[in-house]
Design a protein around this motif. Structure first.
Motif, PDB file in Angstrom:
ATOM      1  N   ALA A 150     -12.575  -7.782  -9.785  1.00  0.00           N
ATOM      2  CA  ALA A 150     -12.941  -6.400  -9.152  1.00  0.00           C
ATOM      3  C   ALA A 150     -11.876  -5.828  -8.244  1.00  0.00           C
ATOM      4  CB  ALA A 150     -14.195  -6.600  -8.505  1.00  0.00           C
ATOM      5  N   ARG A 151     -11.353  -6.734  -7.353  1.00  0.00           N
ATOM      6  CA  ARG A 151     -10.089  -6.472  -6.404  1.00  0.00           C
ATOM      7  C   ARG A 151      -8.969  -5.863  -6.999  1.00  0.00           C
ATOM      8  NH1 ARG A 151      -8.052 -10.971  -2.263  1.00  0.00           N
ATOM      9  NH2 ARG A 151     -10.509 -11.185  -2.134  1.00  0.00           N
ATOM     10  N   VAL A 152      -8.597  -6.542  -8.163  1.00  0.00           N
ATOM     11  CA  VAL A 152      -7.511  -6.080  -8.917  1.00  0.00           C
ATOM     12  C   VAL A 152      -7.810  -4.593  -9.375  1.00  0.00           C
ATOM     13  CG1 VAL A 152      -5.876  -6.276 -10.932  1.00  0.00           C
ATOM     14  CG2 VAL A 152      -6.545  -8.239  -9.443  1.00  0.00           C
ATOM     15  N   THR A 153      -8.955  -4.464 -10.043  1.00  0.00           N
ATOM     16  CA  THR A 153      -9.327  -3.166 -10.522  1.00  0.00           C
ATOM     17  C   THR A 153      -9.355  -1.956  -9.322  1.00  0.00           C
ATOM     18  OG1 THR A 153     -10.702  -4.263 -12.157  1.00  0.00           O
ATOM     19  CG2 THR A 153     -11.129  -1.818 -11.779  1.00  0.00           C
ATOM     20  N   ALA A 154      -9.809  -2.507  -8.232  1.00  0.00           N
ATOM     21  CA  ALA A 154      -9.770  -1.363  -7.035  1.00  0.00           C
ATOM     22  C   ALA A 154      -8.256  -1.005  -6.739  1.00  0.00           C
ATOM     23  CB  ALA A 154     -10.383  -2.139  -5.843  1.00  0.00           C
ATOM     24  N   ILE A 155      -7.505  -2.291  -6.906  1.00  0.00           N
ATOM     25  CA  ILE A 155      -6.103  -1.867  -6.538  1.00  0.00           C
ATOM     26  C   ILE A 155      -5.301  -0.954  -7.291  1.00  0.00           C
ATOM     27  CG2 ILE A 155      -3.800  -2.874  -6.535  1.00  0.00           C
ATOM     28  CD1 ILE A 155      -5.078  -5.287  -5.236  1.00  0.00           C
ATOM     29  N   HIS A 156      -5.565  -1.062  -8.712  1.00  0.00           N
ATOM     30  CA  HIS A 156      -5.173  -0.201  -9.689  1.00  0.00           C
ATOM     31  C   HIS A 156      -5.805   1.281  -9.518  1.00  0.00           C
ATOM     32  CE1 HIS A 156      -2.302  -2.606 -12.229  1.00  0.00           C
ATOM     33  NE2 HIS A 156      -3.220  -3.621 -11.786  1.00  0.00           N
ATOM     34  N   ALA A 157      -6.828   1.292  -9.119  1.00  0.00           N
ATOM     35  CA  ALA A 157      -7.678   2.618  -8.910  1.00  0.00           C
ATOM     36  C   ALA A 157      -7.415   3.372  -7.591  1.00  0.00           C
ATOM     37  CB  ALA A 157      -9.292   2.299  -9.055  1.00  0.00           C
ATOM     38  N   GLY A 158      -6.468   2.635  -6.904  1.00  0.00           N
ATOM     39  CA  GLY A 158      -5.889   3.253  -5.466  1.00  0.00           C
ATOM     40  C   GLY A 158      -7.231   3.075  -4.528  1.00  0.00           C
ATOM     41  N   GLU A 159      -8.150   2.326  -4.813  1.00  0.00           N
ATOM     42  CA  GLU A 159      -9.226   2.148  -3.912  1.00  0.00           C
ATOM     43  C   GLU A 159      -8.652   1.142  -2.791  1.00  0.00           C
ATOM     44  OE1 GLU A 159     -12.624   0.704  -5.994  1.00  0.00           O
ATOM     45  OE2 GLU A 159     -12.654   2.685  -7.251  1.00  0.00           O
TER      46      GLU A 159
END
Length: 695
Positions: free
Chosen positions: A165-174
């Motif tokens: 989830a953290r990596v997904t948020a990084i790629h989403a710019g969050e």
């Protein structure tokens, strides 16, 4: 660190440095004290859930904690002591708060779980993480112990989901992207442990989650050539090396393709070699490797990846097989061509791993789950045995007989007549077997080995090219090759290679430095080593060779024969005179005897059959200028009438259309190519050869 005798004793008990758990200083103060609260299990210390004098013990634990917390640099190294002592002292809140400083949320969550355990469970956890001594080899490892803790299993999954989830948020710019900063250092260790545990248990939820995680940490969310966490990517690869699965390898290969970092693919490629070798020894999951067959339309053409023998990517137009990629496909679908080529390469690697797994399972006492492979094309090229009635096994080509126990055929269990018959079948049908099965060598116990009882000298005193021998043995599952000159970092003058074998046995093979090599270049890496004795151990106890299961003995000695046959300096006439002479033209080892059998079948089908005869050690070739004797072990050549040595480093391959039933070390093809060359010796134009022949 100045501690009272009791506090020091408590420290030593927890960290495993106490030699006598029954000894206690100030016994009058503690009475039975902690000594009654500790019992010994195979050399490991386990704390009981209560103590006789909890108050006195808590005082010692608080003293110990106070001393350790004063030194910031010692906190990480003292974690296990603090974890257990905090429970004894009733100081969980204070100690856990201090240790949480600087840890990321995933690592903090893991620590909070540990501090929720009772003291006995914490002590078991600490013991599981301690290095195993020989007398405690039966104790479970950390991963094995954790796999039996349901709450840790729940945490492992939650930790990996949080990481994804953290990596997904990084790629989403969050979450702002910072190269290599996606995870704190202790989080990387925690996540690596979680992956190891899930791989060890072969958890069904892991593949999809791991695939998403490794793809995310392998490439920046920007065009940069950096990564969110190169360290975590490599930690996951190391976890896969310890407990590989086909799905983990596929995920890591996808990450390798995605990354833009120049150095990461090179490092992963090195790791893939070790991971795939390890997968071959994990049979319960290795047979999940896909068959790799692909048939896909690309425009007006069809791409086919076939695995019937050698993996091949071919292109078709209708029913016509084309010689190359069609120009229209190259022009209109370049990315798809690239992807299919990569897929074919990956399929070849997967098939090699599957072949290695099949080979590794052939000597086991318990048959692996071969039925998982039903329908896989690899089974059609193997000889199987089926228990058609109790104790009665029948051999068949292909996995054809349903609903009965099945195992791979091995020549050590067959009569000579049956072995010859199956070799004729494989040769006649031109079957490219996934591993050397029909023509496999068998190593039976010799009178000399019966006399030495617990060690074999069959492959002792050979001079081997160390780097080559180490690479070959490592590839076949041996570890411990650590030779080096005295001033070469990490080296030693002697070493013992070991390999885990079926039935809980371990094979060991001794090596030492070649004195002549050490005198010539006593700095830098080793060039030549000398082989020693081979032994078999159960735990740390030697096992008489006569008590080693015959297939296990045969397969271990086969590794040694292969290592000697490929890496011996006896193949090189430039040095080691006496050894070169004895090895190059001496008696044949089992591998060379099998090569002799194969050549006797092949030569009769060639155009030079009337010029060749077979002796016990040589293929004799009659040329027009001389008669030549090609040694069936080394492939070195002597010329009649005076047995002069003829040096031919390599020869062209005029037998390219001839089917070879196996080609494990290249020697069979080399002997044939030299035979074809020398049978027509008047046509040789190479002056380095003609000068030797004509004198």
């Amino acid at each position: 660190m100045h501690l009272s005798p009791l506090a020091q004793r408590l420290h030593n008990l927890i960290d495993g440095t106490a030699n006598d758990p029954t000894y206690w200083p100030e016994a009058s103060q503690l009475s039975a004290g902690l000594g009654a609260a500790v019992r010994t299990v195979d050399g490991g210390l386990i704390f009981a859930p209560y103590v006789v004098d909890e108050q006195r013990l808590a005082v010692a634990a608080r003293e110990l904690i106070g001393s350790l917390l004063q030194d910031e640099r010692r906190l990480d190294g003292s974690f296990s002591v603090l974890l257990v002592a905090a429970g004894l002292a009733g100081m969980d809140a204070e100690v856990s708060a201090r240790l949480a400083e600087g840890r990321g949320p995933i690592a903090v969550a893991e620590m909070e779980m540990w501090f929720g355990w009772d003291v006995e469970r914490r002590a078991l956890f600490v013991e599981a993480g301690r290095e195993r001594s020989n007398h405690a080899a039966a104790l479970p490892s950390m991963i094995e112990w954790l796999s039996g803790q349901p709450d840790y299993m729940e945490f492992a999954r939650a930790a990996l989901e949080a990481a994804e989830a953290r990596v997904t948020a990084i790629h989403a710019g969050e979450i702002p992207y910072r190269a290599e900063k996606a995870f704190e250092e202790r989080e990387k260790w925690t996540l690596g442990q979680a992956v190891r545990l899930a791989l060890f248990r072969d958890e069904p939820w892991l593949p999809e989650l791991l695939d998403s995680l490794v793809r995310g940490i392998a490439v920046a969310p920007t065009p940069a050539k950096t990564l969110p966490s190169q360290a975590l990517l490599f930690e996951i690869a190391r976890a896969a090396e310890a407990y590989p699965t086909p799905e983990a390898i596929s995920a890591l290969r996808a990450a390798r393709q995605a990354t833009r970092h120049a150095g990461v693919p090179k490092q992963l490629d090195r790791m893939f070699k070790r991971i795939e070798a390890a997968l071959a020894n994990r049979l319960e999951v290795a047979f999940r490797i896909p068959d790799g067959r692909v048939r896909q339309a690309v425009g007006e053409h069809t791409a086919v990846i076939s695995t019937d023998g050698k993996v091949e990517l071919s292109w078709w137009h209708g029913d016509k097989k084309l010689k190359a990629v069609p120009a229209a496909v190259r022009r209109e679908h370049p990315e798809e061509v690239k992807r299919l080529r990569e897929l074919a390469k990956q399929t070849a690697q997967q098939q090699a791993t599957l072949s290695r797994a099949l080979e590794a399972g052939c000597a086991g006492e318990t048959a692996p789950p071969y039925r998982q492979l039903e329908g896989h094309p690899v089974t059609d090229r193997l000889i199987w045995e089926f228990e058609v009635s109790p104790g009665v096994w029948r051999s068949e080509l292909g996995l054809t007989v349903p609903d009965v126990p099945v195992r791979l055929w091995h020549p050590a269990r067959a009569s000579l007549e049956e072995v010859r018959a199956w070799r004729e079948v494989v040769q006649g049908k031109e079957l490219r077997q996934p591993y050397k099965q029909a023509f496999r060598e068998v190593y039976l116990l010799t009178p000399a080995e019966e006399e030495t009882r617990d060690h074999s000298r069959r492959f002792s005193d050979h001079l081997l090219r160390y780097g080559q021998a180490k690479a070959l043995l490592t590839d076949r599952g041996w570890t411990g090759m650590t030779l080096g000159h005295w001033d070469w970092a990490g080296g030693s003058a002697e070493c013992t290679a070991t390999r885990k074998l079926p039935g809980g046995l371990t094979a060991t093979w001794d090596f030492h430095l070649d004195e002549g090599s050490a005198e010539r270049d006593n700095v830098g890496p080793v060039s030549i080593c000398v082989s020693g004795d081979i032994r078999f151990l159960a735990g740390i106890s030697p096992v008489p060779l006569a008590e080693v299961p015959p297939l296990v003995l045969s397969e271990a000695l086969r590794d040694a024969d292969l290592a000697v046959g490929v890496t011996s300096t006896g193949l090189d006439p430039t040095g080691h005179g006496d050894y070169w002479q004895s090895y190059s033209f001496g008696d044949l080892a089992e591998s060379a005897q099998v090569r002799r059998d194969a050549l006797s079948r092949l030569i009769g089908r060639t155009a030079i059959a009337d010029r060749c005869t077979m002796t016990d050690r040589f293929l004799v070739v009659r040329g027009d200028l001389r008669t030549y004797k090609i040694h069936l072990g080394s492939a070195n050549i002597l010329m009649e009438p005076n047995d002069a040595y003829l040096c031919i480093v390599s020869a062209r391959d005029p037998h390219a259309g001839l089917f070879l039933p196996f080609e494990e070390d290249g020697r069979l093809a080399l002997i044939l190519s030299k035979a074809f060359l020398l049978a027509n010796d008047t046509a040789i134009t190479d002056p380095s050869i003609t000068h030797q022949i004509r004198g």
